[in-house]
Write an enzyme that holds these catalytic residues in place. Sequence first.
Site, mmCIF file in Angstrom:
data_model
loop_
_atom_site.group_PDB
_atom_site.id
_atom_site.type_symbol
_atom_site.label_atom_id
_atom_site.label_comp_id
_atom_site.label_asym_id
_atom_site.label_seq_id
_atom_site.Cartn_x
_atom_site.Cartn_y
_atom_site.Cartn_z
ATOM 1 N N GLY A 37 13.670 3.630 -19.238
ATOM 2 C CA GLY A 37 13.713 2.355 -19.932
ATOM 3 C C GLY A 37 12.354 1.809 -20.326
ATOM 4 N N GLY A 271 5.437 -5.150 0.332
ATOM 5 C CA GLY A 271 6.293 -3.965 0.331
ATOM 6 C C GLY A 271 7.044 -3.799 -0.984
ATOM 7 N N HIS A 443 -21.263 24.120 4.438
ATOM 8 C CA HIS A 443 -22.233 23.113 4.876
ATOM 9 C C HIS A 443 -23.143 22.759 3.707
ATOM 10 C CE1 HIS A 443 -25.091 21.028 7.442
ATOM 11 N NE2 HIS A 443 -26.049 21.686 6.808
HETATM 12 P P1 FAD Z 1 8.856 5.340 -10.088
HETATM 13 O O1 FAD Z 1 7.486 5.837 -10.318
HETATM 14 O O2 FAD Z 1 9.039 3.932 -9.683
HETATM 15 O O3 FAD Z 1 9.642 5.621 -11.444
HETATM 16 C C1 FAD Z 1 10.951 5.229 -11.639
HETATM 17 C C2 FAD Z 1 11.182 5.020 -13.115
HETATM 18 O O4 FAD Z 1 12.564 4.844 -13.305
HETATM 19 C C3 FAD Z 1 10.516 3.776 -13.692
HETATM 20 O O5 FAD Z 1 9.698 4.106 -14.770
HETATM 21 C C4 FAD Z 1 11.673 2.891 -14.136
HETATM 22 O O6 FAD Z 1 11.417 2.213 -15.358
HETATM 23 C C5 FAD Z 1 12.770 3.912 -14.341
HETATM 24 N N1 FAD Z 1 14.115 3.369 -14.175
HETATM 25 C C6 FAD Z 1 14.581 2.569 -13.184
HETATM 26 N N2 FAD Z 1 15.895 2.329 -13.354
HETATM 27 C C7 FAD Z 1 16.257 2.997 -14.470
HETATM 28 C C8 FAD Z 1 17.482 3.146 -15.165
HETATM 29 N N3 FAD Z 1 18.599 2.567 -14.729
HETATM 30 N N4 FAD Z 1 17.488 3.878 -16.298
HETATM 31 C C9 FAD Z 1 16.353 4.479 -16.762
HETATM 32 N N5 FAD Z 1 15.175 4.374 -16.157
HETATM 33 C C10 FAD Z 1 15.129 3.651 -15.004
HETATM 34 N N6 FAD Z 1 1.551 6.426 -4.434
HETATM 35 C C11 FAD Z 1 0.681 7.405 -4.125
HETATM 36 O O7 FAD Z 1 1.108 8.477 -3.679
HETATM 37 N N7 FAD Z 1 -0.664 7.265 -4.336
HETATM 38 C C12 FAD Z 1 -1.184 6.117 -4.818
HETATM 39 O O8 FAD Z 1 -2.395 6.018 -4.987
HETATM 40 C C13 FAD Z 1 -0.298 5.055 -5.136
HETATM 41 N N8 FAD Z 1 -0.782 3.907 -5.634
HETATM 42 C C14 FAD Z 1 0.099 2.902 -5.952
HETATM 43 C C15 FAD Z 1 -0.431 1.699 -6.424
HETATM 44 C C16 FAD Z 1 0.416 0.659 -6.749
HETATM 45 C C17 FAD Z 1 -0.166 -0.630 -7.264
HETATM 46 C C18 FAD Z 1 1.826 0.826 -6.618
HETATM 47 C C19 FAD Z 1 2.766 -0.283 -7.008
HETATM 48 C C20 FAD Z 1 2.358 2.006 -6.142
HETATM 49 C C21 FAD Z 1 1.489 3.050 -5.787
HETATM 50 N N9 FAD Z 1 1.961 4.255 -5.266
HETATM 51 C C22 FAD Z 1 1.093 5.255 -4.937
HETATM 52 C C23 FAD Z 1 3.401 4.498 -5.073
HETATM 53 C C24 FAD Z 1 3.951 5.348 -6.231
HETATM 54 O O9 FAD Z 1 3.709 4.684 -7.436
HETATM 55 C C25 FAD Z 1 5.435 5.596 -6.038
HETATM 56 O O10 FAD Z 1 5.676 6.154 -4.767
HETATM 57 C C26 FAD Z 1 5.955 6.554 -7.088
HETATM 58 O O11 FAD Z 1 5.730 6.059 -8.379
HETATM 59 C C27 FAD Z 1 7.459 6.804 -6.889
HETATM 60 O O12 FAD Z 1 7.928 7.671 -7.870
HETATM 61 P P2 FAD Z 1 9.442 7.645 -8.356
HETATM 62 O O13 FAD Z 1 9.537 8.694 -9.396
HETATM 63 O O14 FAD Z 1 10.355 7.687 -7.212
HETATM 64 O O15 FAD Z 1 9.656 6.199 -9.021
HETATM 65 P P1 NAI Z 2 3.144 -2.010 2.715
HETATM 66 O O1 NAI Z 2 4.437 -1.773 3.344
HETATM 67 O O2 NAI Z 2 2.106 -0.954 2.731
HETATM 68 O O3 NAI Z 2 2.456 -3.310 3.359
HETATM 69 C C1 NAI Z 2 3.071 -4.552 3.365
HETATM 70 C C2 NAI Z 2 2.418 -5.405 4.447
HETATM 71 O O4 NAI Z 2 2.886 -6.732 4.305
HETATM 72 C C3 NAI Z 2 2.759 -4.959 5.858
HETATM 73 O O5 NAI Z 2 1.569 -4.864 6.601
HETATM 74 C C4 NAI Z 2 3.673 -6.058 6.365
HETATM 75 O O6 NAI Z 2 3.574 -6.270 7.755
HETATM 76 C C5 NAI Z 2 3.152 -7.255 5.594
HETATM 77 N N1 NAI Z 2 4.100 -8.335 5.412
HETATM 78 C C6 NAI Z 2 5.432 -8.262 5.178
HETATM 79 N N2 NAI Z 2 5.945 -9.494 5.021
HETATM 80 C C7 NAI Z 2 4.919 -10.364 5.162
HETATM 81 C C8 NAI Z 2 4.803 -11.780 5.095
HETATM 82 N N3 NAI Z 2 5.856 -12.542 4.844
HETATM 83 N N4 NAI Z 2 3.590 -12.348 5.282
HETATM 84 C C9 NAI Z 2 2.492 -11.576 5.526
HETATM 85 N N5 NAI Z 2 2.549 -10.222 5.596
HETATM 86 C C10 NAI Z 2 3.740 -9.637 5.411
HETATM 87 O O7 NAI Z 2 3.498 -2.481 1.232
HETATM 88 P P2 NAI Z 2 2.598 -2.628 -0.067
HETATM 89 O O8 NAI Z 2 1.159 -2.735 0.293
HETATM 90 O O9 NAI Z 2 3.233 -3.692 -0.860
HETATM 91 O O10 NAI Z 2 2.824 -1.255 -0.791
HETATM 92 C C11 NAI Z 2 4.144 -0.830 -1.162
HETATM 93 C C12 NAI Z 2 4.264 0.649 -1.169
HETATM 94 O O11 NAI Z 2 3.532 1.213 -2.229
HETATM 95 C C13 NAI Z 2 3.757 1.268 0.107
HETATM 96 O O12 NAI Z 2 4.882 1.668 0.847
HETATM 97 C C14 NAI Z 2 2.962 2.441 -0.293
HETATM 98 O O13 NAI Z 2 3.577 3.606 0.148
HETATM 99 C C15 NAI Z 2 2.946 2.426 -1.822
HETATM 100 N N6 NAI Z 2 1.544 2.463 -2.226
HETATM 101 C C16 NAI Z 2 0.813 3.569 -1.925
HETATM 102 C C17 NAI Z 2 -0.530 3.617 -2.235
HETATM 103 C C18 NAI Z 2 -1.307 4.809 -1.841
HETATM 104 O O14 NAI Z 2 -0.708 5.818 -1.506
HETATM 105 N N7 NAI Z 2 -2.619 4.773 -1.886
HETATM 106 C C19 NAI Z 2 -1.210 2.534 -2.912
HETATM 107 C C20 NAI Z 2 -0.347 1.409 -3.154
HETATM 108 C C21 NAI Z 2 0.982 1.410 -2.838
#
Ligand code: FAD
Ligand code: NAI
Length: 464
Positions: A37, A271, A443
């Site tokens: 989408g 989260g 190293h």
């Molecule tokens: P998504 O990437 O969420 O993709 C799902 C797609 O499905 C979306 O584009 C959505 O538009 C589409 N969709 C939903 N419903 C429908 C529907 N009904 N019909 C058609 N399309 C639909 N993970 C890491 O490993 N390393 C990182 O550094 C990292 N950094 C992150 C930073 C941020 C700010 C955030 C928010 C997340 C980060 N993550 C990171 C997490 C990572 O983005 C997700 O784990 C990953 O994108 C999940 O992949 P997915 O394919 O399951 O879903």
């Molecule tokens: P998170 O689950 O990592 O952290 C959320 C934090 O918010 C927790 O420490 C929790 O205790 C706290 N929290 C929950 N409710 C709260 C409240 N009411 N007040 C204060 N604190 C509260 O979730 P986040 O950072 O939003 O990331 C979401 C997901 O995206 C993660 O699960 C992560 O796997 C993925 N992600 C991965 C990245 C990476 O791999 N580098 C980068 C960014 C996101």
Amino acid sequence: MAEQYDFDVLVIGAGPGGYVAAIRAAQLGLSVACAEGRETLGGTCLNVGCIPSKAMLHASEYFDAAANGAMAKMGVKVTPELDLDAMHGQRKDAVKQLTGGIEFLFKKNKIEWLKGYAAFTGKDSVKVGDREVRAKNIVIATGSSVTPLPGVEIDQKVVVDSTGALELAKVPEHMVVIGGGVIGLELGSVWRRLGAKVTCVEFLDQILPGFDGEVRKEANKIFKKQGIEFKLSTKVTGVAVKGGKATLTLEPAKGGEASTIEADAVLVSIGRKPNTDGLNLEATGLKTNQRGQIEIDHDFRTSAPGIWAIGDVVPGPMLAHKAEDEGIAVAENIAGQTGIVNHDVIPSVVYTWPEIAGVGLTEEAAKEKGEVKVGKFPMLANSRAKTNHEPDGFVKVIADAKSDRVLGVWAIASVAGTMIAQAAQAMEFGATSEDIAYTCHAHPTHSEAIKEAAMAVTGKPIHV
Ligand code: FAD
Ligand code: NAI
């Protein structure tokens, strides 16, 4: 008469789970469509997640190194000037190039992109816009979205989620981050480096839930030293916005007297939740579990025949590489092969400075399962880290006390995210700490700290 299908495989969602599943299925000779989408492919990860956040982290690291004296320490004296528009420009370029790359790969692999959001109309059919299609196999890869904080409205101006926090038009004076998890620490770091005062409010008594206890404590110390203020064991009970400023009401997590703080930007990062709204799962008979996830078996099959699910929408860590590996495995299973993901060995990386990474069990979880031996090595004693003026952090190897098999590896180091790959590979091959200790490491590299931590498991590191 044989069933008439439009496609062998229909993938819903083109994030790292969905687009990888689509490409692998096409590579295996199946006819494939993918419904998405968004206006561009690549999902959360490429559009508003991993990629744009790393673009801002990398750029802000340069600014910080110039501004905080780290470059001057090495004889490079500069007075940096922030061009935030240009910084956002390079972020957008990275996203454009990578999302365009997936579109190219779809064309190359003859995958049809059904533009729009898909909703089930039956067990083997979905509607996307005006078009209804039938597929022999349907993979749900709809990912996740931000968990809202009850009573706190995200306006993407003053109160932002991760998407808004990537795009702020100016550096806030004071940013309050709600949630000391991965997003809060990564994006809080970006704006701290660019000049904001950052306060992180975390409900639990420590940041980074799920990470090794010692790593969580050390990371907290390092971020504090960098200037992030932490309010642990604290909850936000309300945010009022007036005239471009927010007033947050805070309370001790266990209850008690309320206090307020002011901010000109508030990041809600508590989260993410699985995306199933709008899918019309009722048409398939599928139900979500208590956490809103779609349950699957070891092969990524849901309880509805012909419907599979992967990535953030299913149980497990919400990580792009986990979604990608599941995408490959589900396509292989659909094609009659044996697709497997080892969920015990999925690395996790926080891309702050220094980076924080881990794979396998934390020391706490390992000890619950049995007796362990732990080896630690400080980055201060690693020649490359020391030479690069990167003294913070350590590597920790946790091994089974009897078999010596490595159960977990944790690292805080400037390049911990890159270092952790070798630990994951060693664990995938069932390595012992001795296997790592007797493997020759180049190293001078940061990775030698993994070798020395492995040597420390049996008490014989060289450089401490
Ligand atoms: P998504 O990437 O969420 O993709 C799902 C797609 O499905 C979306 O584009 C959505 O538009 C589409 N969709 C939903 N419903 C429908 C529907 N009904 N019909 C058609 N399309 C639909 N993970 C890491 O490993 N390393 C990182 O550094 C990292 N950094 C992150 C930073 C941020 C700010 C955030 C928010 C997340 C980060 N993550 C990171 C997490 C990572 O983005 C997700 O784990 C990953 O994108 C999940 O992949 P997915 O394919 O399951 O879903
Ligand atoms: P998170 O689950 O990592 O952290 C959320 C934090 O918010 C927790 O420490 C929790 O205790 C706290 N929290 C929950 N409710 C709260 C409240 N009411 N007040 C204060 N604190 C509260 O979730 P986040 O950072 O939003 O990331 C979401 C997901 O995206 C993660 O699960 C992560 O796997 C993925 N992600 C991965 C990245 C990476 O791999 N580098 C980068 C960014 C996101």
